[in-house]
Design an enzyme around this catalytic site. Structure first.
Site, PDB file in Angstrom:
ATOM      1  CE  LYS A 101      20.195 -15.511 -14.284  1.00  0.00           C
ATOM      2  NZ  LYS A 101      20.355 -16.843 -13.663  1.00  0.00           N
TER       3      LYS A 101
ATOM      4  CG  ASP B 200      23.868 -14.406 -14.275  1.00  0.00           C
ATOM      5  OD1 ASP B 200      24.279 -15.168 -15.171  1.00  0.00           O
ATOM      6  OD2 ASP B 200      23.362 -14.823 -13.216  1.00  0.00           O
TER       7      ASP B 200
END
Length: 324
Positions: free
Chosen positions: A24, A158
């Site tokens: 990401k 995350d």
């Protein structure tokens, strides 16, 4: 695990499952003041991009989990620095699911790294998300995505996003996710470093800089709605003016050479650039797919390790399973 369950599993479920999960970019990352619990409240806009970790989980007749790691792609990742013991985040994910699964077994986890190691792009989190999904299928555990996401949040801020993918707003410590509509591709060039940065050290440095400069915010941060609007429309030019990362100053304090990389990208024609997450990976926004390819080629010619990616992409997904 009760005696005899492994034999039943071999006869009725896949002996191996392969899952991909994305890295990401934090398109925007705002960090609030240090809390009493030692964490920071954050407000992040996550974008899953087309660098995928790949985890193959295979049933083993031996107890416990054995982890192996290899690197692929053009980024020359330092996979030798990745722990292979129980501290590996994928191994921890397997242990969490094994404790909750009636038919858990010994396990071989083979991880193919494509996301920069300790690079601020959530590679380890992607490994953990992929492992949760792979082991759920391998052991016929039957957990829903929501249930897996709760386990993911216990492993790290995350990890839930690596399960979900796409575009999302993250608050709390980043684990409280709200999906955002963003279907138009955005194109980026990632420049990686031969070293990693410790996320806790980057946060500590941010706290020190804020204390020194008297700039600590008084309240939890919020998301700028203009960022989501630009991403929803795929307006790279508008988004370029809105990229932000509160951790960037701390990453530059620890690795001053990142400033040269940021300058190299803008000199080569990037719309904008920022340190991704806690760094040291630098992400440059491009105007189009062709522009990203040109930018990556120019930065590579300048001696940097650069690769073009796009996003949003899907979250963790099974790509192959088979019966032994």
């Amino acid at each position: 695990m009760e005696a005899g369950k492994t034999a039943g599993l071999f006869g009725s479920a896949p002996a191996s499952v392969r899952v991909r999960a994305p890295g990401k970019i934090n398109v925007s990352f705002r960090v609030g003041p240090l809390r009493e619990d030692g964490y920071h409240s954050v407000a992040s806009v996550y974008l899953a991009v087309s660098l995928f970790e790949e985890v193959t989980a295979t049933v083993s007749s031996e107890p416990g989990t054995v982890v192996t790691v290899n690197g692929q792609g053009s980024l020359n990742l330092p996979v030798e620095s990745i722990p292979l013991d129980a501290t590996n985040l994928a191994a921890r994910a397997a242990a969490v699911l094994a404790d909750l699964s009636e038919d858990s077994t010994g396990l071989l986890l083979d991880i193919t790294k494509r996301v920069p190691v300790a690079g601020g792009m959530g590679g380890g989190s992607a490994d953990a998300a992929a492992t949760l999904l792979a082991c759920d299928a391998l052991w016929n555990s039957g957990f829903s995505r929501d249930e897996l996401a709760k386990m993911a949040a216990e492993l790290g801020a995350d990890v839930p996003f690596a399960l979900v993918g796409g575009t999302a707003v993250g608050v709390g410590v980043g684990e409280q996710l709200t999906p955002a509509i963003s279907k138009t591709p955005l194109y980026w060039v990632l420049v990686t470093s031969a070293y990693g940065l410790s996320t806790p050290e980057v946060y500590r440095t941010l706290d020190e800089l804020r204390l020194r400069d008297g700039t600590e915010p008084a309240a939890p941060p919020e998301i700028d709605a203009r960022i989501l609007s630009a991403m929803r429309s795929g307006d790279a030019a508008a988004l370029a003016d809105l990229l932000h990362n509160d951790l960037q100053a701390a990453a530059l304090e620890l690795a001053p050479e990142l400033a040269d990389i940021l300058n190299a990208g803008t000199d080569a024609g990037a719309l904008a650039g920022l340190v991704s997450g806690s760094g040291p990976t630098v992400a440059f926004l491009a105007a189009s797919e062709a522009h990203a390819a040109e930018l990556a080629a120019q930065l590579t010619a300048d001696g940097l390790s650069a690769t073009a990616v796009h996003g949003p992409v899907h979250g963790a997904r099974i790509v192959n399973d088979y019966i032994a």
